[in-house]
Design a protein around this motif. Structure first.
Motif, PDB file in Angstrom:
ATOM      1  N   ASP A  67       1.311  -1.212  -0.215  1.00 16.73           N
ATOM      2  CA  ASP A  67      -0.248   0.134  -0.077  1.00 16.73           C
ATOM      3  C   ASP A  67       0.684   1.285   0.069  1.00 16.73           C
ATOM      4  OD1 ASP A  67      -1.967  -1.385   0.334  1.00 16.73           O
ATOM      5  OD2 ASP A  67      -2.646  -1.478   1.678  1.00 16.73           O
ATOM      6  N   GLU A  68       1.893   1.423   1.000  1.00 18.38           N
ATOM      7  CA  GLU A  68       2.583   2.379   0.699  1.00 18.38           C
ATOM      8  C   GLU A  68       3.015   2.697  -0.619  1.00 18.38           C
ATOM      9  OE1 GLU A  68       4.889   2.740   5.043  1.00 18.38           O
ATOM     10  OE2 GLU A  68       3.226   2.441   5.580  1.00 18.38           O
ATOM     11  N   GLN A  70       2.461   1.595  -2.643  1.00 19.38           N
ATOM     12  CA  GLN A  70       1.124   2.696  -3.785  1.00 19.38           C
ATOM     13  C   GLN A  70       1.666   1.223  -5.454  1.00 19.38           C
ATOM     14  OE1 GLN A  70       1.932   6.192  -4.432  1.00 19.38           O
ATOM     15  NE2 GLN A  70       0.040   7.280  -3.487  1.00 19.38           N
TER      16      GLN A  70
END
Ligand code: KG4
Ligand code: ZN
Length: 336
Positions: A67-68, A70
């Motif tokens: 997630d971080e 992306q």
């Protein structure tokens, strides 16, 4: 060459960690769930508790790393994972997760040596650093003096005969009533003490001039503390911490710079959890400057266990074609 994205996983001891790294040098995310608080009450890592916590946390940590960054799995070129050395139950959690992801996403699996990861942490913030160089790896389980011939190509020229440097920090900390892990506690307390207050021996090891020994130093500290207690004299813990730390730093600096000269190299790098030590970093910085040697050291977050360093080492394995099968197993005593 096109950009390559590595999803890296590390679970060899008490940190559950995942990271996404581009081209071995650029960290897009670096998520670390530290179990230190859990193990603190026992004064050290309890392997069974570590494995169970890794199982609880691993998917969440990997999800957060993606997630971080992306990124989705379709953006990832390979999964790199620490498969040794370390605690077998702890390693197995990361290895199993990596295999499952590699299989599900249809991407290559690359097993990484934990120490190779620590050394490769230096590539992250020093984009221009290339082998060959000399590296001192000082962690809780290892103290190695290594000639880095090429990426992931190592020659170990010195090693500890007994305790690792980090282990000595942890044991001495316990003897003077400091918490676990002892390294950061001693680092902090030593700033208030006098490093020349007590003379502790700098061990010489017989045949190999690059080898280390820290158990004699640890015993000398314990004897000093017990002697004071028996005589009813107060123990100045800050002086003990500072004097012990100085003895460790002196030996590490002397042996390392000797190797740099003997092997005719002009670059030196620090690695491993003990490399986070402020006195050690300062001593190496000064000595290397005096001797005209280029000095490299990762930021503290990349010195202690993390997955970004596994992504750096994994990238260089990946581009030279290293691939592991789904039969990859955890190897607790994997050799470098
Ligand atoms: O590399 P690492 O996180 O785990 C292993 O692979 O062993 O190293 C952990 C070790 C512990 O022994 C800890 O006390 C030591 O690194 N350490 C330090 C410092 N921070 C961590 N030792 C001295 N000074 C520090 N600031
Ligand atoms: Zn480590």
């Amino acid at each position: 060459m096109d950009d390559r994205y590595i999803l890296a996983i590390e679970s060899s001891c008490d940190e559950t960690a995942a990271a996404v790294v581009r081209n071995g040098r650029e960290v897009l995310s670096n998520v670390i769930y530290s179990q230190i608080a859990l193990h603190k009450v026992y004064g050290g890592v309890v392997p069974e508790i570590a494995s169970r916590k890794h199982i609880e946390k691993i998917n969440q940590v990997i999800g957060q790393a993606l997630d971080e960054a992306q990124a989705g799995l379709r953006d990832i070129d390979a999964v790199a994972v620490t498969y040794g050395p370390g605690l077998v139950g702890a390693l197995l959690v990361g290895v199993s997760a990596a295999k499952a992801i590699a299989f599900a996403a249809g991407i290559p699996l690359v097993g990484v040596h934990h120490i190779s990861g620590h050394i490769s942490a230096n590539y992250i913030e020093h984009r221009g650093l290339e082998p060959p160089f000399v590296c001192l790896v000082a962690s809780g389980g290892h103290s190695h003096l290594v000639i880095v011939r090429d990426y992931n190509e190592y020659e170990i020229v010195g090693r500890t005969r007994d305790d690792a440097a980090g282990e000595a920090f942890d044991k001495v900390a316990r003897a003077i009533g400091l918490g676990y892990p002892g390294g950061p506690e001693i680092d902090r307390l030593a700033k208030e003490g006098n490093p020349d207050a007590i003379f502790f021996p700098r061990a010489r090891v017989g045949e190999n001039e690059y080898d280390f020994s820290f158990s004699g130093l640890k015993s000398a500290v314990l004897n000093y503390v017990n002697g004071c207690r028996m005589k009813g004299e107060p123990v100045c813990r800050a002086d003990v911490a500072a004097s012990f730390q100085k003895a460790v730093v002196d030996v590490l600096v002397e042996h390392s710079l000797h190797a740099v000269k003997e092997y005719g190299l002009d670059k030196f790098a620090l690695a491993g959890g003990v490399a986070a030590n402020s006195a050690l970093r300062k001593a190496f910085e000064e000595t290397c400057a005096e001797e005209g040697v280029e000095f490299y050291c990762p930021s503290p977050v990349y010195c202690t266990d993390n997955a970004a360093m596994i992504g750096a080492a994994g990238y260089y394995e990946y581009i030279r074609g290293v691939r592991h099968g789904y039969d990859l197993n955890a190897v607790p005593n994997l050799q470098l």
